[in-house]
Write a protein that holds these residues in place. Structure first.
Motif, PDB file in Angstrom:
ATOM      1  N   PHE A 577       0.640  -1.302   0.021  1.00 22.71           N
ATOM      2  CA  PHE A 577      -0.052   0.049   0.042  1.00 22.71           C
ATOM      3  C   PHE A 577       0.805   1.257  -0.019  1.00 22.71           C
ATOM      4  CE2 PHE A 577      -3.199  -2.993   2.262  1.00 22.71           C
ATOM      5  CZ  PHE A 577      -4.009  -2.971   0.982  1.00 22.71           C
ATOM      6  N   ILE A 578       1.983   1.137   0.203  1.00 22.03           N
ATOM      7  CA  ILE A 578       2.866   2.430   0.227  1.00 22.03           C
ATOM      8  C   ILE A 578       3.043   2.838  -1.269  1.00 22.03           C
ATOM      9  CG2 ILE A 578       4.103   2.201   2.457  1.00 22.03           C
ATOM     10  CD1 ILE A 578       6.454   0.897   0.585  1.00 22.03           C
ATOM     11  N   PRO A 579       3.258   4.045  -1.568  1.00 19.64           N
ATOM     12  CA  PRO A 579       3.776   4.458  -2.926  1.00 19.64           C
ATOM     13  C   PRO A 579       4.353   3.043  -4.066  1.00 19.64           C
ATOM     14  CG  PRO A 579       4.210   6.274  -1.785  1.00 19.64           C
ATOM     15  CD  PRO A 579       4.070   4.984  -0.753  1.00 19.64           C
ATOM     16  N   PRO A 580       3.863   3.362  -5.093  1.00 19.13           N
ATOM     17  CA  PRO A 580       4.289   1.999  -6.149  1.00 19.13           C
ATOM     18  C   PRO A 580       5.763   2.368  -6.576  1.00 19.13           C
ATOM     19  CG  PRO A 580       3.023   3.465  -7.267  1.00 19.13           C
ATOM     20  CD  PRO A 580       2.936   3.957  -5.968  1.00 19.13           C
ATOM     21  N   CYS A 581       6.405   1.820  -7.543  1.00 23.80           N
ATOM     22  CA  CYS A 581       7.729   2.033  -8.009  1.00 23.80           C
ATOM     23  C   CYS A 581       7.700   3.519  -8.814  1.00 23.80           C
ATOM     24  CB  CYS A 581       8.163   0.888  -8.872  1.00 23.80           C
ATOM     25  SG  CYS A 581       7.187   0.853 -10.666  1.00 23.80           S
ATOM     26  N   PHE A 582       9.105   3.701  -8.915  1.00 21.75           N
ATOM     27  CA  PHE A 582       9.287   5.082  -9.467  1.00 21.75           C
ATOM     28  C   PHE A 582       8.514   5.391 -11.010  1.00 21.75           C
ATOM     29  CE2 PHE A 582      13.260   5.443  -6.950  1.00 21.75           C
ATOM     30  CZ  PHE A 582      12.717   6.181  -5.894  1.00 21.75           C
ATOM     31  N   ALA A 583       8.682   4.336 -11.652  1.00 26.71           N
ATOM     32  CA  ALA A 583       7.873   4.273 -12.955  1.00 26.71           C
ATOM     33  C   ALA A 583       6.482   4.531 -12.791  1.00 26.71           C
ATOM     34  CB  ALA A 583       8.299   3.146 -13.870  1.00 26.71           C
ATOM     35  N   ALA A 584       5.878   3.888 -11.940  1.00 22.24           N
ATOM     36  CA  ALA A 584       4.347   4.210 -11.561  1.00 22.24           C
ATOM     37  C   ALA A 584       3.974   5.593 -11.201  1.00 22.24           C
ATOM     38  CB  ALA A 584       3.900   3.083 -10.835  1.00 22.24           C
ATOM     39  N   ILE A 585       5.103   5.967 -10.403  1.00 16.71           N
ATOM     40  CA  ILE A 585       4.986   7.447  -9.824  1.00 16.71           C
ATOM     41  C   ILE A 585       4.855   8.359 -10.974  1.00 16.71           C
ATOM     42  CG2 ILE A 585       5.764   9.156  -8.342  1.00 16.71           C
ATOM     43  CD1 ILE A 585       6.572   6.913  -6.446  1.00 16.71           C
ATOM     44  N   GLY A 586       5.924   8.104 -11.654  1.00 14.55           N
ATOM     45  CA  GLY A 586       5.710   8.963 -12.937  1.00 14.55           C
ATOM     46  C   GLY A 586       4.406   9.071 -13.711  1.00 14.55           C
TER      47      GLY A 586
END
Length: 666
Positions: A577-586
């Motif tokens: 549930f914490i933020p996903p990988c950097f690519a998904a955050i992008g």
């Protein structure tokens, strides 16, 4: 030459695109899967068809000339209603392709031809691919191809895209059309007005009635209608969906997938490959340090991730069968009535279904949602669905702390669903958002799913998984091994606790104490998980390679030194549930259109993951072991802070809503 593929959603554009280019873009049996244009070169076996003369064919196959094919998002009209329809409109009007292949769903002819008549007016050659002929033949309907072609003054080819039928003839007609003058299209009065749309619809209705012969009345109940009366029922639909998902996960995890993963983890990458590598490296005199890097860092970390590949392959094979059968479109319909209550709609379930494979396309699929608040909520909540990258983490902790339990993986999806509901209600309360959007979806006819299509989808997932393991995860494992082997003076350390990695992770470790997570190793695995969630498994494999014998996923294995079953479950939920990988955050940043909303989304996801893990650890430890967990006192303080923050945000939202209401009344 540039060929544009245009048509209504769910008409088979991407399937045809994959067939003639050799690509493997994601295909879903519902609208909204393609949200941006995709380009690729025509497959070599079709290139000679699209050449201007035979003398050039041989050299063109070597790449002197390229035929570009562009798969455009689905559109019902040249006048865009959604952002993806605007992509289609802008490309056709601005890029001026040499020819448009208009993919028409032959089983929904009247609806599809409205867009066709608009394309015919654009002074660009058009060829119609009358797709899904297998459905037409199965129903016994007949389309007068010659008459319809003369009426619309353009070439028409019958196709079955997923079987490759009619594609050669289609490309030949497209090439021929690109060299000829554009066709004379039907003209309507009142350009761009409601009157024009009405006249156009009447025209489409009349030609459909003229050239389509139905074997039975459209009001007659079909087999799909009878099936839907059960599986899409307002009461029984949700339990049936839950049972189907449980069966899929049980087969994938506890059945064949679990057996194969156990062999790969415990035997192949746990004993055979490391022993063979150690023997080989010792035989050629490799230094112990380099040998440890190769065996413990590269092979150990990557092998721990690859070991769960059979589980992922079988899971996506089963999901592809469900999708191809037409069932997954019904899931959106079933969930609509429940999502309405939390400020979402059935449109939101589509990104979440796509996100079960990867959060990036799932987040991108949210752009089909017109309402800003509903789209923002969907973007924030979609990463909660366990994606393919999180499955190895779930499988690792399930095998270690809950061996033989078939409830863990489906249980994580249930927990994700509950958190989507709770998170949606919370966001709705804070945003003061009432969802008034109307959800309309075309339900495709049920059909026997294609094993070939499901196998292709499975192999593409496996390919992507292996490529990621051989690149991102391999590089990250090497970096983790080096950082835990050296200190800041670049000297080899005997105790990893004084290494570079321990120092960096040690900054984060105190914040994890209220969650019952003690040790810099846990913080290190959390940090590497932001690069790719599979790195959580790989990092533990590297860090714990020398602390205990046996495979990482063995019950009572190395992980048991860091977790008990309660804290293991909490750490699993924390990483879900914490933020996903950097690519998904992008991708989230792109769809949220601003740093402010991205920051809110990250804080929201971090808060949910942190709070959930803390509650599981503290309450679970009291219930299971009868005593408080480590970090109980700071956990109380954090819980009070979270409650106060939520209360403040809701009160602030209420105050702002009251002010707006007073201004409106004045």
């Amino acid at each position: 030459m540039k060929i544009a593929l245009a048509g209504n959603p769910n008409s088979g554009k991407t399937t045809l695109f994959n067939a003639i280019t050799g690509k493997a873009e994601y295909v879903g049996n519902w609208p909204g899967v393609t949200v941006e244009k995709k380009e690729a070169n025509l497959k070599r076996m079709y290139k000679s068809i699209a050449e201007k003369d035979k003398a050039c064919a041989a050299s063109c196959c070597k790449g002197c000339n390229k035929v570009r094919v562009v798969d455009l998002p689905g559109a019902y009209s040249i006048s865009p209603f959604t952002s993806e329809e605007a992509v289609t409109r802008d490309f056709i009007l601005d890029e001026k392709p040499d020819v448009i292949i208009n993919i028409v769903d032959a089983s929904s002819l009247e609806r599809s031809l409205f867009f066709t008549t608009q394309l015919l007016e654009l002074d660009i050659p058009v060829v119609i691919a009358l797709n899904k002929q297998d459905v037409i033949r199965r129903h016994g309907n007949i389309i007068n191809l010659e008459g319809l072609s003369k009426e619309l003054k353009c070439g028409i080819v019958e196709t079955i895209a997923n079987e490759g039928e009619g594609l050669r003839e289609l490309l030949a007609k497209a090439t021929e059309a690109s060299k000829s003058k554009t066709q004379q299209a039907p003209q309507f009065e009142g350009k761009g007005t409601a009157e024009e749309d009405k006249l156009r619809q009447e025209y489409v209705k009349s030609i459909t009635k003229t050239y389509l012969t139905r074997s039975r009345s459209s009001s007659e109940l079909t087999l799909s209608d009878r099936i839907d009366s059960v599986v899409a029922h307002s009461v029984w639909g949700l339990p049936i969906f839950a049972f189907i998902m449980w069966a899929v996960y049980t087969f994938s995890i506890g059945g064949l997938g679990g057996y194969l993963s156990g062999y790969l983890n415990d035997t192949l990458f746990g004993e055979i490959v490391p022993n063979a590598a150690n023997s080989f490296l010792e035989g050629i005199g490799v230094s112990p340090l380099l040998q440890a890097l190769i065996v413990d860092g590269a092979i150990g970390g990557v092998g721990a991730v690859i070991g769960f590949l059979p589980l992922i392959m079988l899971l996506f094979f089963c999901l592809a069968l469900l999708d191809d059968s037409g069932y997954m479109a019904r899931v959106a319909l079933i969930m609509d009535r429940y999502f309405k209550r939390i400020g979402l709609s059935g449109k939101s379930i589509i990104p979440m279904i796509v996100g079960s494979g990867c959060s990036i396309p799932g987040v991108m699929a949210s752009r089909t949602i017109e309402d800003d608040n509903e789209r923002r909520m969907t973007v924030m909540l979609t990463p909660f669905i366990p994606c393919g990258a999180k499955l190895p983490v779930i499988a690792l902790f399930a095998a270690t702390f809950f061996p033989g339990a078939t409830w863990v993986l489906p249980g994580m999806y249930v927990v994700a669903g509950c958190m989507i509901v709770i998170g949606g209600l919370l966001l709705k309360k804070i945003l003061k958002f009432e969802n008034n959007s109307i959800f309309i979806i075309e339900l495709p006819q049920y059909k026997v799913p294609s094993l070939k299509h499901a196998f292709r989808q499975m192999m593409e997932q496996a390919k992507a998984f292996i490529i990621k393991a051989a690149t991102i995860i391999l590089v990250m494992n090497t970096l983790v091994w080096l950082m835990q082997t050296y200190d800041f003076r670049l000297q080899v350390v005997e105790d990893p606790g004084v290494s570079i990695l321990a120092a960096i992770a040690g900054v984060i470790a105190p914040f994890l104490v209220p969650l019952g997570f003690i040790g810099w190793q846990l913080a290190a695995a959390t940090l590497t998980g932001f690069v790719a969630k599979e790195n959580v498994v790989a990092t533990f494999a590297v860090l714990l390679a020398s602390t205990s014998e046996g495979a990482l996923s063995m019950p009572g294995g190395p992980l048991s030194e860091l977790f008990n079953p309660v804290t293991g479950l909490a750490f699993l939920v924390f990483n879900l549930f914490i933020p996903p990988c950097f690519a998904a955050i992008g991708a989230m940043s792109t769809e949220l259109h601003g740093r402010k909303w991205l920051g809110r989304a990250i804080l929201f996801q971090l808060g949910v993951g942190y709070t959930m893990a803390m509650l599981i650890t503290q309450i679970g430890t009291l219930l299971v072991y009868g005593k408080p967990s480590v970090g109980f006192a700071p956990a109380i303080a954090v819980a009070a802070g979270v409650a106060a923050t939520v209360y403040y945000l809701i009160r602030q939202s209420d105050t702002r809503a009251d002010k707006l209401e007073k201004l409106a009344s004045n």
